[in-house]
Every structure is written in C-alpha cells, then in structure tokens.
Design an enzyme around this catalytic site. Sequence first.
Site: not given
Ligand SMILES: NC(=O)c1ccc[n+]([C@@H]2O[C@H](COP(=O)([O-])OP(=O)(O)OC[C@H]3O[C@@H](n4cnc5c(N)ncnc54)[C@H](O)[C@@H]3O)[C@@H](O)[C@H]2O)c1
Length: 286
Positions: A120, A192, A141, A153
């Site tokens: 993000s 963001n 993104h 994005e």
């Molecule tokens: N939550 C949102 O609304 C949103 C929206 C757009 C982008 N994002 C981005 O997406 C990404 C993930 O966010 P999320 O909300 O899904 O987080 P989340 O906490 O729900 O999930 C993250 C996952 O990554 C796994 N993980 C961590 N380290 C790892 C590794 N080394 N290898 C494999 N798996 C690993 C964790 O076990 C977990 O299942 C972030 O970069 C976040 O900024 C989030």
Amino acid sequence: MEIHKLGVVGCGLMGSGIAEAAARAGIDVWVVDLDESSIRRGRERVVSSIARAEASGKLTGPEGEEARSRINFSTDMFTLSDCQLVIEAVVESESEKIAVFEQLDKIVRAPDAVLASNTSSIPIMKLAMATNRPSQVIGIHFFNPVPILPLVELVTSLVTSEETASRARSFAAKQLGKDVIRSQDRAGFIVNALLIPYLLSAIRMLESGFATAEDIDVGMVKGCAHPMGPLALTDLIGLDTTMAVADSLYEEFKEQLYAPPPLLARMVDAGLLGRKSGRGFYDYRA
Ligand SMILES: NC(=O)c1ccc[n+]([C@@H]2O[C@H](COP(=O)([O-])OP(=O)(O)OC[C@H]3O[C@@H](n4cnc5c(N)ncnc54)[C@H](O)[C@@H]3O)[C@@H](O)[C@H]2O)c1
C-alpha cells in the site's frame, strides 16, 4: 502474452482476494503462506467469498467450483518457480517484503517473469533493488475486497521497463477486468496518500473526545454519501496495516498529517486490529 500461472505470496485479506479474483478470471493460482494455520484461514476466506458470490448470483453453475479448484495452497515457495507473474501480498513490512523479493529472485525461473507487490505504501524501488531484475518489478495495488472493488493502481519505479508495465496493465485490465490508474513511485501512491490522512484525522477526532465513533462514521456516511465511515473502514483495512502505511508515509514525507496518533498505536499494541481480530473501533465478535 496472457498470464496462465499466477503466484501469490501471503494469503491474508488481500492475497486470498487476489487469488480468488484471478481464479474467477480463469487463471491457475499458486498461493504460499508461512504455515498451515494461515493457509487454512486463507482457504476459508476464499470459500466463503465464493459462496457469497454464488448466493448473490454473480457466480452461476459450475463457476464457483471451477474457481475454487484453480487455487492451490502451499507453504513451499518453490511451488512458484514456474509462475509468469508473482504478486507479493505479505504484511506491510519493508524488511519482510525485501526478504520475499530476494527469495523470489532466486526461485522464479522464467527470465521474463514479472515480480509484483501489492504494497500500500512501500516504494517499489526498495523492493526492485532486492532483486537482480529490477526492471521486472512493479506495484500492482488492489483494493479490499479484491473480487468486488474495481480499481488497481499500477506503480512503476524509475527502472521498471515499459514491457513490464504493459504486461501488468494487460493482466489487471484485460484478464481481471479492473480499472487501472498509474502512479509514480511515492509512498502511499495516489489513493493511500489521500485516504490515510483522512482516516488518521477521524482517529484523532475520536481520541480527543470530539465525537463518538458512531457519530463520526454516521457523519461521513449520511453527510457525504461515503459507503462506510472512516473508523469502520479502518477496521476493514486492519489497524496494523493502517499504522504501517502511515509509518511509511511519515518516513517518506515527514509531514504531521501522516503521523499515526497514539490511540492507533496503542490499539495495535493491544491486538485490536479490526475485523480480522474481532475487535477494533467496533466489536465484531457477537
Ligand atoms: N488490508 C487492506 O485493505 C489492503 C488493501 C490494499 C493493499 N494492502 C496491502 O496488502 C498486503 C497484505 O495486507 P493484508 O491486509 O492481506 O495483511 P494480512 O495481515 O491479512 O495478511 C498477511 C499474510 O502474509 C503472510 N506472510 C507474512 N510474511 C510472509 C512470508 N514471508 N511469506 C509468506 N507469507 C507471509 C501472513 O501469514 C498473512 O497470512 C500489505 O502490503 C498491505 O499494505 C492491504
């Protein structure tokens, strides 16, 4: 060239949504997470999201079952070795993401494979420089929930090639049917950089006792026709993710409007992460 085999690293909120959207578009997907319990939660998220799409008539006949069967889960990164595109969606931590890109660079065999991040806020250049193929690294993104929200994005670093950008655009727009906007590689990109200061302002308003959470949210829903209020939206995004994005923005621009308020930091310390942990600004456990 179309993507037929997609890799996704991380099956949290976003990774599972990206996997589902791609599988629903007919793409075979390999998803990797750290351990079996994360995989189980990711699989459950996909199954219940597909069931909702079936119940609302968005998926009919065998479409849901076909999409489910296209998604393969594993804890072994080597299952991604012959993917044409890998999208990293692990936690919003620069060091974690750099470690994943270093690994992907060693594992993914196709010399023209695209390595993408769903970050993000973390500058794509930092992830690109962790590989020996920085011109093939790009930000793709997505927005939560991925199967529903239409935007992607595309974030190109100073060294991303036009070939990589055009393959990523074609994957998002033609194969997934998303609306694509392009951003320069600045922390927070377009959405963001605008959204996070708004969410942080709502948290500061709550923290100062200015208004209740409910009134802040009703104000923006009923007064500005937003689909949900800023505190409910922070609960949906995840307070840990919101905090990490704010940290990246503050690190990049050093402007007060991006500084996470203490209430947000304390809630993250307490594990009150929003919907995913059952409690944030609202309680979801009932
Ligand atoms: N939550 C949102 O609304 C949103 C929206 C757009 C982008 N994002 C981005 O997406 C990404 C993930 O966010 P999320 O909300 O899904 O987080 P989340 O906490 O729900 O999930 C993250 C996952 O990554 C796994 N993980 C961590 N380290 C790892 C590794 N080394 N290898 C494999 N798996 C690993 C964790 O076990 C977990 O299942 C972030 O970069 C976040 O900024 C989030």
